[in-house]
Motif scaffolding. Structure first.
Motif, PDB file in Angstrom:
ATOM      1  N   THR A   8       0.852  -1.106  -0.020  1.00  0.00           N
ATOM      2  CA  THR A   8      -0.010  -0.060  -0.117  1.00  0.00           C
ATOM      3  C   THR A   8       1.008   1.298  -0.050  1.00  0.00           C
ATOM      4  O   THR A   8       0.395   2.319  -0.933  1.00  0.00           O
ATOM      5  N   ILE A   9       1.810   1.376   0.941  1.00  0.00           N
ATOM      6  CA  ILE A   9       2.776   2.437   0.973  1.00  0.00           C
ATOM      7  C   ILE A   9       3.464   2.725  -0.379  1.00  0.00           C
ATOM      8  O   ILE A   9       3.647   3.816  -0.905  1.00  0.00           O
ATOM      9  N   ARG A  10       4.070   1.714  -0.666  1.00  0.00           N
ATOM     10  CA  ARG A  10       4.787   1.820  -1.985  1.00  0.00           C
ATOM     11  C   ARG A  10       4.221   2.031  -3.201  1.00  0.00           C
ATOM     12  O   ARG A  10       4.422   2.916  -3.783  1.00  0.00           O
ATOM     13  N   ASP A  11       3.123   1.134  -3.718  1.00  0.00           N
ATOM     14  CA  ASP A  11       2.489   1.494  -4.916  1.00  0.00           C
ATOM     15  C   ASP A  11       1.372   2.576  -4.628  1.00  0.00           C
ATOM     16  O   ASP A  11       1.312   3.380  -5.562  1.00  0.00           O
ATOM     17  N   GLY A  12       0.676   2.475  -3.497  1.00  0.00           N
ATOM     18  CA  GLY A  12      -0.043   3.744  -3.197  1.00  0.00           C
ATOM     19  C   GLY A  12       0.628   4.942  -3.151  1.00  0.00           C
ATOM     20  O   GLY A  12      -0.073   6.133  -3.177  1.00  0.00           O
ATOM     21  N   GLY A  13       1.884   5.022  -2.697  1.00  0.00           N
ATOM     22  CA  GLY A  13       2.696   6.228  -2.594  1.00  0.00           C
ATOM     23  C   GLY A  13       2.637   6.834  -3.978  1.00  0.00           C
ATOM     24  O   GLY A  13       3.016   8.121  -4.102  1.00  0.00           O
ATOM     25  N   LEU A  14       2.674   6.233  -4.803  1.00  0.00           N
ATOM     26  CA  LEU A  14       2.641   6.831  -6.305  1.00  0.00           C
ATOM     27  C   LEU A  14       1.459   7.645  -6.584  1.00  0.00           C
ATOM     28  O   LEU A  14       1.529   8.377  -7.678  1.00  0.00           O
ATOM     29  N   CYS A  15       0.418   7.364  -5.698  1.00  0.00           N
ATOM     30  CA  CYS A  15      -0.905   8.284  -6.039  1.00  0.00           C
ATOM     31  C   CYS A  15      -0.844   9.778  -5.019  1.00  0.00           C
ATOM     32  O   CYS A  15      -1.705  10.387  -5.386  1.00  0.00           O
ATOM     33  N   ASN A  16      -0.027   9.472  -4.124  1.00  0.00           N
ATOM     34  CA  ASN A  16       0.069  10.853  -3.297  1.00  0.00           C
ATOM     35  C   ASN A  16       1.435  11.382  -2.813  1.00  0.00           C
ATOM     36  O   ASN A  16       1.771  12.152  -1.931  1.00  0.00           O
ATOM     37  N   ASN A  17       2.409  11.020  -3.896  1.00  0.00           N
ATOM     38  CA  ASN A  17       3.768  11.432  -3.628  1.00  0.00           C
ATOM     39  C   ASN A  17       4.357  10.970  -2.224  1.00  0.00           C
ATOM     40  O   ASN A  17       5.244  11.634  -1.601  1.00  0.00           O
ATOM     41  N   PHE A  18       4.053   9.938  -1.819  1.00  0.00           N
ATOM     42  CA  PHE A  18       4.504   9.164  -0.444  1.00  0.00           C
ATOM     43  C   PHE A  18       4.322  10.162   0.741  1.00  0.00           C
ATOM     44  O   PHE A  18       4.905   9.977   1.633  1.00  0.00           O
ATOM     45  N   GLU A  19       3.278  11.068   0.476  1.00  0.00           N
ATOM     46  CA  GLU A  19       2.816  11.911   1.660  1.00  0.00           C
ATOM     47  C   GLU A  19       1.852  11.304   2.680  1.00  0.00           C
ATOM     48  O   GLU A  19       0.810  11.709   2.653  1.00  0.00           O
ATOM     49  N   PHE A  20       2.190  10.003   3.387  1.00  0.00           N
ATOM     50  CA  PHE A  20       1.413   9.730   4.465  1.00  0.00           C
ATOM     51  C   PHE A  20       1.585  10.079   5.711  1.00  0.00           C
ATOM     52  O   PHE A  20       2.833  10.313   5.746  1.00  0.00           O
ATOM     53  N   THR A  21       0.677  10.384   6.549  1.00  0.00           N
ATOM     54  CA  THR A  21       1.204  10.673   8.104  1.00  0.00           C
ATOM     55  C   THR A  21       1.645   9.377   8.625  1.00  0.00           C
ATOM     56  O   THR A  21       1.553   8.346   8.275  1.00  0.00           O
ATOM     57  N   ASP A  22       2.429   9.695   9.555  1.00  0.00           N
ATOM     58  CA  ASP A  22       3.068   8.776  10.508  1.00  0.00           C
ATOM     59  C   ASP A  22       1.921   7.943  10.971  1.00  0.00           C
ATOM     60  O   ASP A  22       1.929   6.762  11.459  1.00  0.00           O
ATOM     61  N   GLU A  23       0.963   8.595  11.400  1.00  0.00           N
ATOM     62  CA  GLU A  23      -0.433   8.038  11.996  1.00  0.00           C
ATOM     63  C   GLU A  23      -0.883   6.774  11.054  1.00  0.00           C
ATOM     64  O   GLU A  23      -1.227   5.866  11.398  1.00  0.00           O
TER      65      GLU A  23
END
Lengths: 317, 317
Positions: free
Chosen positions: B13-28
């Motif tokens: 999710t974080i790796r391939d999904g990061g391509l959708c939001n420029n890897f800007e996930f919150t730490d939470e």
């Protein structure tokens, strides 16, 4: 790269999609879909149900719940195309002895008799009656994922002794995985081939497998394939016609005419708020092999408490 | 009803999904996903890329584009769970000789080396280096739908002579039908089994086949299965983890923990406007076996002129 000339594609957008909008399509919409289907090489277009006007109040539904000869002809005239016109009639919810003309007087070509597995004797009675009127007929055995092997074999025995032309595997709950769909398809085909009948498949997209299951069963010899524009259909919807036409190699099928319809009619229809398609609540009922009615209520109530909903399904087995 | 104990599920999710939001996930968000994956029985969680900070400006991407040891440990501590930590490193876009610690000093367990088929020699160099550092490694051969049989066989020969542990079939364009995915899987497995290696599958959902292709390849012996929460991933996205966990019969997997994460984090994330998932423009590029970049631009521009877009793809072959 070889072509399966036996494959017939049926568009069920108005019939199964009508369950999403109470069959209230405009004449312009239905006419545009009819023209798009003809141009796209679709073999059959299902216009709706032949429902009983005694059981269902015509003032409460769009006209495609009833598919009168007059309403059909207002769209297709004498249907001078190569595409055949289909309607569905539910066992126990239609007045087949009064509501069908002789085929020679009707623009309808194909009547699909839908039933649950315990209604097969009643379905056979309808099929014989409609066959005598001159129609091509199918029996669409719904909710087959909940039927036992013995029930299915009994049903196939009865249907193979009847005048029915096509027997459909119907994954009403969208619960079949490709391996299950394939096993059912093989069984149906074993029976049907010996009796000179064809087999069809009608998918639901609860687990995002509608298209996959459709082409999987096709690979085992299923030749009647149902699809709808943008997958429109009850709950999670059906196999998307645009996916299916993109897959089929027969040059008689053309994706582009359908795309024009989708851009001009389906996308705007969706923007008016008509809702269908894969979502978590339908995945739950598919995984649990359950009728989608609770998921449809969850959708209608605009709920997003997926976990509570999932637990309520588990509590309620 | 039997269980395939060799099957390993990897959350991307974080790796391939990061391509959708420029890897800007919150730490939470990342912490909650980590906990949900541990509870759900997921075997590996991929946190992002190990991208070169010389080629990519760290001020322009979220931190999961780079996956520093410090950032990983801020989420997982020493990762006292049974779940392994994975990162992806693209051939030619990472500084593998400086950016990886020895495995004994790192919380990373598994490095996935992604490459195009002409980069296999460079991938093997990376794999040998990372193997000597002590990591489990895979080679993820991207865009395999555009490689020739000879290229694939050459690549498999080279990888089977290397120290790589797992070889992935990657359907980058979402263009494989289940029969194609199965044929590739069988070929990879033929080679891998003789060399004592495993095979994985990474799907894209351009034709709504990500889940179907994943379970199809599994049925032929693929044992490393990639999925993401709600199918989040570039363009049409990936195989949805909730579909996969619902399918797998091994009781070590639990859908409910993942559902809690989806309800509390994925649905709100989508509501912020992050876009991914099946849509017509991705179906077109999938059907045409093309890179989705034009479809991604169509999406980013909020276009809905599907027919014009489709024609532009056909003009541009």
């Amino acid at each position: 790269m070889s072509v399966r000339d036996d494959v017939k594609v049926l568009d069920a957008t108005i019939r199964d999609g009508g369950l999403c909008n109470n069959f209230e399509f405009t004449d312009e919409f239905v006419t545009a879909l009819y023209k798009a289907n003809v141009k796209s090489g679709v073999d059959y277009m299902e216009f709706g149900y032949k429902a009983s006007k005694h059981l269902f109040d015509p003032s409460k539904f769009g006209k495609w719940k009833f598919c009168s000869e007059e309403d059909l002809r207002s769209i297709v005239g004498d249907n001078v195309s190569d595409m055949k016109i289909a309607v569905m009639a539910d066992v126990g919810r239609c007045d087949f002895k009064t509501d069908f003309l002789a085929k020679s007087e009707s623009v309808i070509d194909f009547v699909r008799v839908a039933c649950y597995i315990h209604q097969i004797p009643a379905a056979v009675e309808m099929i014989e009656y409609l066959h005598r009127l001159g129609y091509e007929t199918s029996c669409n055995i719904m909710a087959v994922s909940q039927a036992s092997t013995e029930q299915i074999e009994d049903a196939l025995d009865m249907l193979c002794s009847s005048s029915v032309d096509i027997i459909y595997v119907v994954d009403s709950y969208g619960s079949l995985y490709p391996e299950n769909a394939a096993a059912l398809a093989r069984k149906y085909i074993d029976y049907a081939e010996k009796a000179g009948k064809k087999v069809g498949f009608h998918a639901h997209n609860n687990q995002n497998l509608a298209f996959a299951n459709t082409i999987e069963t096709m690979s085992y010899g299923v030749s009647y394939l149902d699809a709808t524009a943008m997958g429109m259909g009850r709950g999670a919807g059906n196999c998307a016609m645009e996916l299916l036409l993109g897959f089929l190699k027969n040059p008689k099928f053309s994706l582009y005419s359908l795309l024009t319809f989708i851009e001009n009619y389906m996308v705007p229809l969706r923007e008016t708020g008509v809702v269908w398609g894969y979502d978590l609540q339908y995945m739950f009922t598919g995984q649990l092999n359950r009728h989608p009615k609770e998921a449809m209520a969850f959708t209608a109530e605009h709920r997003s408490d997926y976990c509570e909903f999932y637990k309520s399904l588990l509590d309620n087995f």
